[in-house]
Design an enzyme around this catalytic site. Structure first.
Site, short mmCIF file in Angstrom:
data_model
loop_
_atom_site.label_atom_id
_atom_site.label_comp_id
_atom_site.label_asym_id
_atom_site.label_seq_id
_atom_site.Cartn_x
_atom_site.Cartn_y
_atom_site.Cartn_z
N HIS A 19 0.82 -1.22 0.00
CA HIS A 19 0.00 0.00 0.00
C HIS A 19 0.86 1.27 0.00
CE1 HIS A 19 -4.16 0.84 -0.19
NE2 HIS A 19 -4.42 1.08 1.07
N ASN A 66 -6.73 6.49 4.00
CA ASN A 66 -8.16 6.78 3.85
C ASN A 66 -8.50 8.26 3.97
OD1 ASN A 66 -8.27 4.03 3.62
ND2 ASN A 66 -9.52 3.71 5.44
N ASP A 91 -0.80 2.41 -5.46
CA ASP A 91 -0.83 0.97 -5.72
C ASP A 91 -2.15 0.55 -6.34
OD1 ASP A 91 -2.56 -0.36 -3.13
OD2 ASP A 91 -1.74 1.64 -2.84
N ASN A 112 -9.25 3.40 -1.45
CA ASN A 112 -9.74 4.38 -0.49
C ASN A 112 -8.98 5.70 -0.51
OD1 ASN A 112 -11.83 2.76 0.43
ND2 ASN A 112 -10.54 1.77 1.96
#
Length: 186
Positions: A19, A66, A91, A112
């Site tokens: 991530h 997020n 990613d 997100n």
């Protein structure tokens, strides 16, 4: 002025996880441009550099994935930037490891960090470089994206990080359309 944002999560716990591909690409851009993305501003780590004829703010949001849009919106408001001045590197589960995909607009595709940016800037019309991290259906998505790159994928992954950085710098020196033509072939 252009804003280049690499998405990731701050802190040692998340270093070198799938991530954080965007953060790793920003580090590669910093190496290419002699930048140091360490100044704290806009809920992010930033550095301002000159790339070609463009003044560029390089950013690694420190809001966690997020909430990435908070940092992006703050910088865009401060510099009075439009979505067309934004390039986001992140990613992508839907691309194999080692694959890049450059696009000029589109949906969040379930990411997100992109959802947060789109909600904060009220647009899908911004450039993006997606770095493939693949997926494993046997592993829950959250565990996969927060996991480390497998040894057998390490070389392809590292090459894609370096290519993403080169694509971003190339786009800033030429155009994003030219970068798409050059880097989407790989």
């Amino acid at each position: 002025m252009k804003l280049v944002v690499g998405l990731g999560n701050p802190g040692r716990t998340y270093e070198h996880t799938r991530h954080n591909a965007g953060f790793e690409a920003m580090d590669a851009i910093a190496s290419l441009t002699s930048a140091s993305i360490t100044q704290k501003k806009f809920k992010a780590l930033v550095d301002k550099v000159q790339i070609g004829k463009e003044s560029v703010l390089l950013m690694k949001p420190q809001t966690y994935m997020n909430n990435s849009g908070e940092a992006v919106r703050a910088a865009m408001d401060f510099y009075r930037l439009s979505p067309q001045d934004l390039l986001v590197i992140y990613d992508d589960l839907d691309l194999p490891v080692g694959k890049l995909r450059l696009r000029q607009k589109g949906s969040a595709g379930g990411h997100n960090g992109i959802k947060s940016i789109q909600a904060h800037i009220k647009s899908q019309e911004f450039d993006r470089i997606r770095i493939g991290i693949d997926k494993d259906a046997r592993i829950p998505t959250v565990d996969w994206v927060l996991g480390k790159i497998r040894k057998e994928d390490a070389q392809a992954y590292q090459e894609s990080i370096e290519q993403a950085a080169k694509a971003a710098v190339f786009a800033l020196q030429h155009s994003f359309a030219d970068a798409m033509n050059q880097f989407n072939k790989r």
